[in-house]
Scaffold this active site. Structure first.
Site, PDB file in Angstrom:
ATOM      1  N   TYR A 122      65.584  73.451 -36.956  1.00  0.00           N
ATOM      2  CA  TYR A 122      65.160  74.204 -38.132  1.00  0.00           C
ATOM      3  C   TYR A 122      64.344  75.400 -37.662  1.00  0.00           C
ATOM      4  O   TYR A 122      63.489  75.266 -36.784  1.00  0.00           O
ATOM      5  CB  TYR A 122      64.291  73.324 -39.050  1.00  0.00           C
ATOM      6  N   GLU A 152      65.417  81.471 -43.581  1.00  0.00           N
ATOM      7  CA  GLU A 152      65.527  80.104 -43.065  1.00  0.00           C
ATOM      8  C   GLU A 152      66.914  79.825 -42.496  1.00  0.00           C
ATOM      9  O   GLU A 152      67.920  80.202 -43.098  1.00  0.00           O
ATOM     10  CB  GLU A 152      65.226  79.158 -44.234  1.00  0.00           C
TER      11      GLU A 152
END
Ligand code: GDP
Ligand code: MN
Length: 370
Positions: free
Chosen positions: A96, A184
């Site tokens: 991530y 993101e």
């Protein structure tokens, strides 16, 4: 402003972030024809929505050949209008990487985890120890040592670490260049072949900075937005949809928060918020009532206005006009105080409406009047 994954991936790709090969297919297109232009060994179909969590909702589907892809596409087109069809990546590890704004500290923040793939909110709840954050001073920006600190402990070879480094740096450049509030990549995949690929892409832009990003504004697709939200935006009203059943019209973000708190305090729950802004006239009030009244979740309406530059008599005129024109039959609780409030009370009383001065009493009435 939110954009779709396929749009975010195009921005990624233009900044050198590796993305899977793919093609956007819309409902109106000849899916079979579009599919024949792709020659992937296996596929992943990704419904394009503005919300996350598609994997869990069955909106990201893997398919092993063209025939199955066609079948799955037909199924997905019952739920959405746009599908991104990509070459399925063989994922070995899911990481991530994201940038956000920490408003309370007036800092940017890099968030990284080796346990990507699941939603970051869930990860931070269940496994906060697996998340690394770096505060980024807005004057110095992201510093190379901050990335090195993250990478040094990772168990990847040098080539992969270099790719992760470049990817996160490019993500930061996008975050800054476009005044994003969130950038993101989840998951940022390491493939079986040791490639680093952004399998998903999410960018949210700061609405208040969009005036200086005409290229981003072009990515807005008005017909895909929620109709009431779109109408509010076009009329320069800020409208936020919530889960409850009391429709709220307020002026100013602070009063919006206070209104929400006081409704919750008395056991109610707002269906939405419509902020008419600090200098509204009767026409904005009328437009607001019209929008709120059409929200099927709105069971009653709470108008909470503090007259400053906004004059209460203007608000009252707007309410009366809207009430008569739109035949609003939902219970309406009005709390008005401030500039020209006496005039406003006269206007409302003539129409049989009795406004409140006190916010708590008004909120109580709005909650119990359901
Ligand atoms: P989200 O659920 O809306 O965040 O959608 P994602 O694009 O993140 O996809 C959900 C999950 O599907 C990812 O976390 C992956 O585990 C999986 N996935 C998506 N694309 C691929 C792919 O190309 N290959 C593999 N193996 N898994 C994928
Ligand atoms: Mn994702």
């Amino acid at each position: 402003m939110k954009i779709y994954e396929y749009q975010a991936k195009e921005i990624f790709s233009n900044s050198g972030i590796p993305i899977p090969q793919g093609r956007l297919v819309t409902k109106q297109e000849n899916i079979k024809g579009e599919l024949s232009k792709l020659s992937f060994s296996k596929y992943v179909l990704k419904a394009q929505t503005y919300t996350g969590g598609r994997g869990k909702a069955g909106l990201v589907v893997k398919a092993r050949d063209e025939k199955r892809t066609l079948k799955e596409a037909q199924k997905l087109f019952k739920r959405v209008d746009k599908i991104l069809i990509e070459e399925q990546v063989d994922i070995k590890e899911e990481l991530y990487a994201g940038f956000t704004i920490d408003k309370s500290r007036a800092e940017h923040r890099l968030i990284f985890s080796c346990s990507g793939g699941i939603e970051i909110e869930k990860l931070s709840r269940d496994h906060p120890e697996k998340i690394i954050t770096k505060e980024i001073d807005i004057f110095t920006g992201l510093l190379p040592h901050q990335l090195r600190e993250i990478l040094v402990d990772l168990n990847f070879d040098k080539k992969i670490k270099n790719s992760i480094y470049r990817t996160i740096q490019s993500l930061y450049e996008i975050f800054i260049r476009y005044d994003a509030t969130l950038c993101e990549i989840n998951p940022l995949a390491i493939t079986d072949d040791g490639e680093v690929v952004a399998v998903d892409a999410k960018i949210i832009f700061d609405d208040d900075a969009l005036f200086r990003h005409k290229d981003i504004l072009k990515l807005r697709i008005p017909e895909d937005e929620e109709p009431l939200e779109r109408e509010a935006k076009d009329k320069n009203l800020s409208y936020v949809k919530l889960a409850g059943d009391i429709g709220c019209i307020v002026n100013g973000a602070g009063l919006a928060m206070a209104t929400m708190d006081v409704i919750k305090h008395f056991g109610g729950s707002p269906a939405n918020f419509l902020d008419i802004g600090g200098a509204a006239k009767s026409v904005q009030v009328e437009d607001s009532l019209s929008i709120i009244n059409r929200d099927p979740d709105t069971k009653s309406i709470f108008i909470n206005i503090f007259g400053g530059i906004v004059r209460c008599d203007e608000v009252a005129k707007g309410i009366v006009r809207a009430k008569n024109k739109l035949n609003i039959d939902k219970p309406m609780v009005i709390r008005l105080i401030g500039t020209n409030d006496k005039k406003a009370y006269e206007i409302l009383k003539k129409e049989g409406l009795s406004p409140y001065k006190n916010m708590s009493q008004a909120a109580k009435a709005a909650v119990s009047g359901l």
